[in-house]
Write an enzyme that holds these catalytic residues in place. Structure first.
Site, PDB file in Angstrom:
ATOM      1  CG  ASP A  67      -0.389  -1.004   3.007  1.00  0.00           C
ATOM      2  OD1 ASP A  67       1.089  -0.929   2.643  1.00  0.00           O
ATOM      3  OD2 ASP A  67      -1.364  -1.252   3.343  1.00  0.00           O
ATOM      4  CG  ASN A 136      -8.823  -1.534  12.307  1.00  0.00           C
ATOM      5  OD1 ASN A 136      -7.261  -2.194  12.332  1.00  0.00           O
ATOM      6  ND2 ASN A 136      -9.483  -0.150  12.129  1.00  0.00           N
ATOM      7  CG  HIS A 138      -5.723  -2.504   9.159  1.00  0.00           C
ATOM      8  ND1 HIS A 138      -6.170  -0.853   9.370  1.00  0.00           N
ATOM      9  CD2 HIS A 138      -4.713  -2.521   9.370  1.00  0.00           C
ATOM     10  CE1 HIS A 138      -4.422  -1.111   9.655  1.00  0.00           C
ATOM     11  NE2 HIS A 138      -3.834  -1.343   9.376  1.00  0.00           N
ATOM     12  CD  GLU A 143      -8.594   0.708   8.162  1.00  0.00           C
ATOM     13  OE1 GLU A 143      -8.978  -0.419   8.801  1.00  0.00           O
ATOM     14  OE2 GLU A 143      -7.857   1.995   8.200  1.00  0.00           O
TER      15      GLU A 143
HETATM   16  C1  F6R Z   1       0.977  -1.795   5.868  1.00  0.00           C
HETATM   17  C2  F6R Z   1       0.167  -2.259   5.990  1.00  0.00           C
HETATM   18  C3  F6R Z   1      -0.497  -2.180   7.478  1.00  0.00           C
HETATM   19  C4  F6R Z   1       0.007  -2.744   8.737  1.00  0.00           C
HETATM   20  C5  F6R Z   1      -0.482  -2.425  10.189  1.00  0.00           C
HETATM   21  C6  F6R Z   1       0.216  -2.690  10.987  1.00  0.00           C
HETATM   22  O1  F6R Z   1       1.982  -1.384   4.841  1.00  0.00           O
HETATM   23  O2  F6R Z   1      -0.023  -2.721   5.494  1.00  0.00           O
HETATM   24  O3  F6R Z   1      -1.995  -3.293   7.559  1.00  0.00           O
HETATM   25  O4  F6R Z   1       0.757  -3.681   8.944  1.00  0.00           O
HETATM   26  O5  F6R Z   1      -1.142  -1.054   9.882  1.00  0.00           O
HETATM   27  O6  F6R Z   1       0.835  -0.953  11.172  1.00  0.00           O
HETATM   28  P1  F6R Z   1       2.264  -1.640  12.911  1.00  0.00           P
HETATM   29  O7  F6R Z   1       3.231  -2.598  12.075  1.00  0.00           O
HETATM   30  O8  F6R Z   1       2.616  -0.403  12.551  1.00  0.00           O
HETATM   31  O9  F6R Z   1       1.645  -1.870  13.715  1.00  0.00           O
END
Ligand code: F6R
Length: 242
Positions: A67, A136, A138, A143
């Site tokens: 992303d 959450n 995701h 989401e």
């Molecule tokens: C980032 C991504 C997000 C993160 C998720 C966890 O490329 O795809 O889904 O993996 O938000 O983020 P952290 O590792 O910062 O807790």
């Protein structure tokens, strides 16, 4: 689903590095899916060390990131392009033309999403996809409520994700509200998925993946449907798993 329990963040990063390097070595032209955020930082540090010690070369590897924020240029320090370049790409021998991220500043974002899907297809699909986990539930920026069939698309970030990611920005108001993300359907097409999870704040979302029902309200529960998933999680993250 294979769950590997480790003590802490460092051990998670170490295990992830060992596992992914062994998979990459077993493939002549591997396609590796990458994630950003705090979770994979230790893994990237170890990957760089392994490269410096001559344990792995990225010469024949192609990467696709999950992303990118909408509206941020490549050289914006908050962009995922910038993150990947500084945390990994500039330290290793991955060819520039083989490192892909969606362009969040593309003029036509719909076309950019299609282009990205086509690029992945042309590379033969993702062999190993690395994932982090949102508190959450995701995965990538898909989401709660996202269709399991979704493809690469532009999405609105939820308030909780904006809040969680504001730690990387000076002001919460600076966090982009949209992102381009690979869809859940696109992610599920990877041959193999490796998810890294660390910390108590992920324990509820992780318990749902392992013990909960499969529901679009909790996107990561879709991993139960995939044939080859390894979750490397530390003790704190596994606290609520039965
Ligand atoms: C980032 C991504 C997000 C993160 C998720 C966890 O490329 O795809 O889904 O993996 O938000 O983020 P952290 O590792 O910062 O807790």
């Amino acid at each position: 689903m294979n769950v590997v329990k480790v003590k802490n963040y460092d051990e998670m990063s170490e295990k992830a590095c060992e596992l992914i390097i062994s998979k990459l070595k077993g493939n002549e032209k591997p396609v590796l899916g990458l994630a950003t955020g705090s979770t994979p930082e230790g893994f990237y540090d170890r990957l760089i060390e392994a490269y410096e010690q001559g344990n792995i070369t990225f010469e024949n590897i192609t990467t696709f990131n999950l992303d990118e924020y909408v509206g941020l240029a490549k050289d914006d320090p908050q962009s995922y392009h910038y993150y990947m370049y500084n945390r990994l790409f500039k330290h290793i021998d991955l060819k520039e033309e083989n490192a892909h991220l969606p362009k969040g500043d593309a003029e036509n974002l719909k076309e950019e999403c299609e282009r990205y899907e086509q690029l992945i297809k042309a590379a033969g699909g993702v062999d190993i996809q690395l994932l982090g986990l949102g508190t959450n539930g995701h995965i990538a920026f898909n989401e709660p409520g996202t269709s399991f069939e979704s493809r690469t698309q532009v999405v609105n970030l939820t308030e909780s994700t904006i809040e969680a990611n504001s730690r990387f920005f000076e002001n919460k108001d600076d966090v982009p509200t949209e992102a381009v993300t690979m869809g859940i359907g696109s992610i599920l097409e990877s041959d193999e998925i490796v998810m890294l999870v660390s910390g108590e704040n992920k324990s509820e979302a992780l318990a749902q993946i392992i013990n909960g029902e499969i529901t679009e309200d909790n996107p990561a529960t879709v991993l139960q449907k995939h044939k080859n998933v390894t979750i490397i999680a530390d003790e704190a993250a596994l606290r609520k798993v039965k």
